[in-house]
Design a protein around this motif. Structure first.
Motif, PDB file in Angstrom:
ATOM      1  N   UNK A  51       0.697  -1.237  -0.200  1.00 59.52           N
ATOM      2  CA  UNK A  51      -0.166  -0.184  -0.049  1.00 59.52           C
ATOM      3  C   UNK A  51       0.790   1.396  -0.030  1.00 59.52           C
ATOM      4  N   UNK A  52       2.029   1.078   0.572  1.00 56.33           N
ATOM      5  CA  UNK A  52       2.754   2.159   0.823  1.00 56.33           C
ATOM      6  C   UNK A  52       3.858   2.419  -0.311  1.00 56.33           C
ATOM      7  N   UNK A  53       3.558   1.615  -1.297  1.00 55.13           N
ATOM      8  CA  UNK A  53       4.661   1.624  -2.667  1.00 55.13           C
ATOM      9  C   UNK A  53       5.665   0.709  -2.744  1.00 55.13           C
ATOM     10  N   UNK A  54       5.943  -0.027  -1.776  1.00 58.19           N
ATOM     11  CA  UNK A  54       6.975  -1.210  -1.836  1.00 58.19           C
ATOM     12  C   UNK A  54       6.603  -2.510  -2.407  1.00 58.19           C
ATOM     13  N   UNK A  55       7.535  -3.119  -3.027  1.00 57.26           N
ATOM     14  CA  UNK A  55       7.296  -4.442  -3.595  1.00 57.26           C
ATOM     15  C   UNK A  55       7.439  -5.434  -2.643  1.00 57.26           C
ATOM     16  N   UNK A  56       6.485  -6.561  -2.324  1.00 54.85           N
ATOM     17  CA  UNK A  56       6.614  -7.380  -1.243  1.00 54.85           C
ATOM     18  C   UNK A  56       6.167  -8.688  -1.522  1.00 54.85           C
ATOM     19  N   UNK A  57       6.772  -9.600  -0.791  1.00 57.87           N
ATOM     20  CA  UNK A  57       6.789 -11.045  -0.536  1.00 57.87           C
ATOM     21  C   UNK A  57       6.194 -11.678   0.239  1.00 57.87           C
ATOM     22  N   UNK A  58       5.538 -12.628   0.792  1.00 57.78           N
ATOM     23  CA  UNK A  58       5.115 -13.530   1.877  1.00 57.78           C
ATOM     24  C   UNK A  58       5.620 -14.809   1.866  1.00 57.78           C
ATOM     25  N   UNK A  59       6.395 -15.158   2.935  1.00 54.36           N
ATOM     26  CA  UNK A  59       6.709 -16.730   3.320  1.00 54.36           C
ATOM     27  C   UNK A  59       5.553 -17.063   4.402  1.00 54.36           C
ATOM     28  N   UNK A  60       4.777 -17.924   4.119  1.00 56.93           N
ATOM     29  CA  UNK A  60       4.088 -18.379   5.430  1.00 56.93           C
ATOM     30  C   UNK A  60       3.494 -19.818   4.928  1.00 56.93           C
ATOM     31  N   UNK A  61       2.754 -20.335   5.974  1.00 55.47           N
ATOM     32  CA  UNK A  61       1.888 -21.650   5.659  1.00 55.47           C
ATOM     33  C   UNK A  61       0.664 -21.664   6.061  1.00 55.47           C
ATOM     34  N   UNK A  62      -0.313 -22.146   5.244  1.00 62.15           N
ATOM     35  CA  UNK A  62      -1.560 -22.025   5.443  1.00 62.15           C
ATOM     36  C   UNK A  62      -2.187 -23.720   5.059  1.00 62.15           C
ATOM     37  N   UNK A  63      -3.505 -23.882   5.569  1.00 66.71           N
ATOM     38  CA  UNK A  63      -4.096 -25.187   5.477  1.00 66.71           C
ATOM     39  C   UNK A  63      -4.466 -25.154   4.016  1.00 66.71           C
ATOM     40  N   UNK A  64      -5.407 -26.441   3.671  1.00 67.44           N
ATOM     41  CA  UNK A  64      -5.783 -26.623   2.488  1.00 67.44           C
ATOM     42  C   UNK A  64      -7.581 -26.405   2.713  1.00 67.44           C
ATOM     43  N   UNK A  65      -7.712 -25.212   2.803  1.00 67.47           N
ATOM     44  CA  UNK A  65      -9.319 -24.883   3.251  1.00 67.47           C
ATOM     45  C   UNK A  65      -9.866 -23.567   2.778  1.00 67.47           C
ATOM     46  N   UNK A  66     -10.979 -23.250   2.913  1.00 64.54           N
ATOM     47  CA  UNK A  66     -11.552 -22.023   2.329  1.00 64.54           C
ATOM     48  C   UNK A  66     -10.785 -20.687   2.921  1.00 64.54           C
ATOM     49  N   UNK A  67     -10.415 -20.696   4.129  1.00 66.77           N
ATOM     50  CA  UNK A  67      -9.750 -19.722   4.658  1.00 66.77           C
ATOM     51  C   UNK A  67      -8.235 -19.528   3.854  1.00 66.77           C
ATOM     52  N   UNK A  68      -7.545 -20.582   3.522  1.00 74.47           N
ATOM     53  CA  UNK A  68      -6.544 -20.386   2.541  1.00 74.47           C
ATOM     54  C   UNK A  68      -6.969 -19.847   1.381  1.00 74.47           C
ATOM     55  N   UNK A  69      -7.720 -19.948   0.766  1.00 70.99           N
ATOM     56  CA  UNK A  69      -8.271 -19.554  -0.730  1.00 70.99           C
ATOM     57  C   UNK A  69      -8.324 -17.939  -0.468  1.00 70.99           C
ATOM     58  N   UNK A 297      -7.081  -1.785   7.245  1.00 72.98           N
ATOM     59  CA  UNK A 297      -8.052  -1.074   6.478  1.00 72.98           C
ATOM     60  C   UNK A 297      -7.791   0.487   6.469  1.00 72.98           C
ATOM     61  N   UNK A 298      -7.226   0.899   7.518  1.00 79.14           N
ATOM     62  CA  UNK A 298      -6.826   2.266   7.518  1.00 79.14           C
ATOM     63  C   UNK A 298      -5.456   2.778   6.960  1.00 79.14           C
ATOM     64  N   UNK A 299      -4.736   1.747   6.551  1.00 80.56           N
ATOM     65  CA  UNK A 299      -3.417   2.205   5.882  1.00 80.56           C
ATOM     66  C   UNK A 299      -3.802   2.807   4.265  1.00 80.56           C
ATOM     67  N   UNK A 300      -3.063   3.825   3.995  1.00 83.59           N
ATOM     68  CA  UNK A 300      -3.431   4.296   2.777  1.00 83.59           C
ATOM     69  C   UNK A 300      -2.116   4.444   1.797  1.00 83.59           C
ATOM     70  N   UNK A 301      -2.051   5.143   1.018  1.00 87.83           N
ATOM     71  CA  UNK A 301      -1.010   5.240   0.128  1.00 87.83           C
ATOM     72  C   UNK A 301      -0.042   6.125   0.639  1.00 87.83           C
ATOM     73  N   UNK A 302       1.147   6.165   0.057  1.00 88.06           N
ATOM     74  CA  UNK A 302       2.257   6.954   0.703  1.00 88.06           C
ATOM     75  C   UNK A 302       2.151   8.286   0.627  1.00 88.06           C
ATOM     76  N   UNK A 303       1.837   8.801  -0.585  1.00 84.24           N
ATOM     77  CA  UNK A 303       1.188   9.981  -1.072  1.00 84.24           C
ATOM     78  C   UNK A 303       0.226  10.514   0.132  1.00 84.24           C
ATOM     79  N   UNK A 304      -0.957   9.620   0.238  1.00 87.17           N
ATOM     80  CA  UNK A 304      -2.106  10.057   1.130  1.00 87.17           C
ATOM     81  C   UNK A 304      -1.575  10.064   2.783  1.00 87.17           C
TER      82      UNK A 304
END
Length: 325
Positions: A51-69, A297-304
């Motif tokens: 949101x603030x203009x960086x490029x980002x990747x996430x390393x994490x684990x989820x299950x095989x379920x609707x929440x992962x989707x 939900x309250x995080x805005x762009x860098x310019x904002x």
């Protein structure tokens, strides 16, 4: 890629407002709103960085379920690389129920699920090598990664030339909280505990100056102690400052505000700002975030965000205003 976050990813079910007498009531409690959103410190920070203009990747684990989707869809939509969000078919995706009091204070009921299965062997260092920063969010949440695992990840990340940073959760006994991070701290550039967490880790120290002395022995470059509505204490172990946060008329939800601060702080460093300017940006993003329901939900762009600071420039220390005018 600018930043990789590693650690917790979950779904948040936000219930608001919950009376603080809930557990004393035998009858059901009616509330006007339930919000379902993604959460988890590593996921939140990755989303906020984008949101603030960086490029980002996430390393994490989820299950095989609707929440992962839901998590994969949300990350895809927001532009976070989720190619390293792995599926464990034997675990459930982590889920949090966030109960908010009318004041915005939160109480969280949490299942760890797949977060407990993330370990050192899941980290692809060819992927990590693409980034400039790696942020662990957060320690004491991942049974297989805490302790030796994250120390090995950070040692390798330092060899690859990354800036390492870490925040922490302290819902475990003090000795266990400390043992889970002590080895990794030697390879950590920036550490982001809250005052409550720092007190637990240090086995009862009370002041930020005492925390500075305690953590200074690990060779950290920067210590940031988050003080909630009071702002932050920040030190590079030569100079130290307290920086107040921005005034907020109404706090709706404090969930994710620490993660928002971390994202903004690292964003500022990526732009070449000094740590004091980075803390001002972090305070602004945290203040904006607590005025909306949801972890980011309250995080805005860098310019904002810069516009938000400019409109409140009188709340910025005079020696730091030039960056924001």
């Amino acid at each position: 890629m600018d930043i990789i976050t590693i650690g917790s990813a979950c779904n948040d079910i936000v219930l608001k407002p919950i009376p603080n007498t809930l557990l004393e009531q035998s009858a059901g409690v009616r509330i006007p709103e339930i919000v379902s959103t993604t959460g988890g410190d590593a996921l939140n920070t990755a989303l906020d960085c984008v949101k603030l203009g960086m490029s980002a990747g996430l390393i994490a684990k989820v299950g095989d379920d609707q929440y992962a989707e839901v998590i994969h869809e949300h990350l895809e939509k927001r532009g976070v690389d989720h190619s390293q969000v792995m599926t464990d078919p034997h675990a459930e995706t982590s889920l949090s129920f966030v109960c908010l009091e009318p004041s915005g204070e939160k109480h969280v009921v949490h299942t760890c699920g797949a977060n407990d299965e993330l370990g050192y062997d899941d980290v692809d260092f060819d992927y990590v090598a693409k980034a400039k920063f790696i942020q662990y969010g957060s320690a004491n949440v991942h049974k297989k990664l805490d302790g030796e695992g994250i120390a090995k990840v950070f040692r390798r990340a330092k060899e690859l030339g990354l800036t390492t940073s870490m925040d922490v959760n302290c819902n475990l006994p003090p000795e266990e909280c400390y043992n889970n991070i002590k080895d990794a701290l030697y390879y950590t550039d920036i550490f982001f505990p809250s005052d409550y967490e720092a007190e637990i880790i240090t086995n009862g120290l009370k002041t930020c100056e005492e925390y500075e002395e305690f953590f200074g022995r690990f060779g950290l470059k920067v210590l940031v102690v988050k003080l909630g509505s009071k702002g932050v204490f920040i030190t590079d172990f030569t100079t130290r400052r307290y920086l107040s946060t921005f005034q907020v008329d109404q706090v709706l939800d404090t969930t994710g505000c620490g993660d928002a601060f971390v994202a903004a702080f690292l964003t500022a460093l990526a732009k070449g700002w000094d740590i004091w300017e980075a803390a001002v940006l972090g305070n602004a993003v945290g203040s904006m975030n607590c005025q909306a329901i949801g972890a980011n939900m309250g995080v805005k762009t860098f310019e904002e965000t810069m516009d938000y600071i400019k409109e409140r420039i009188d709340q910025v220390p005079e020696d730091l205003r030039a960056r924001f005018q």
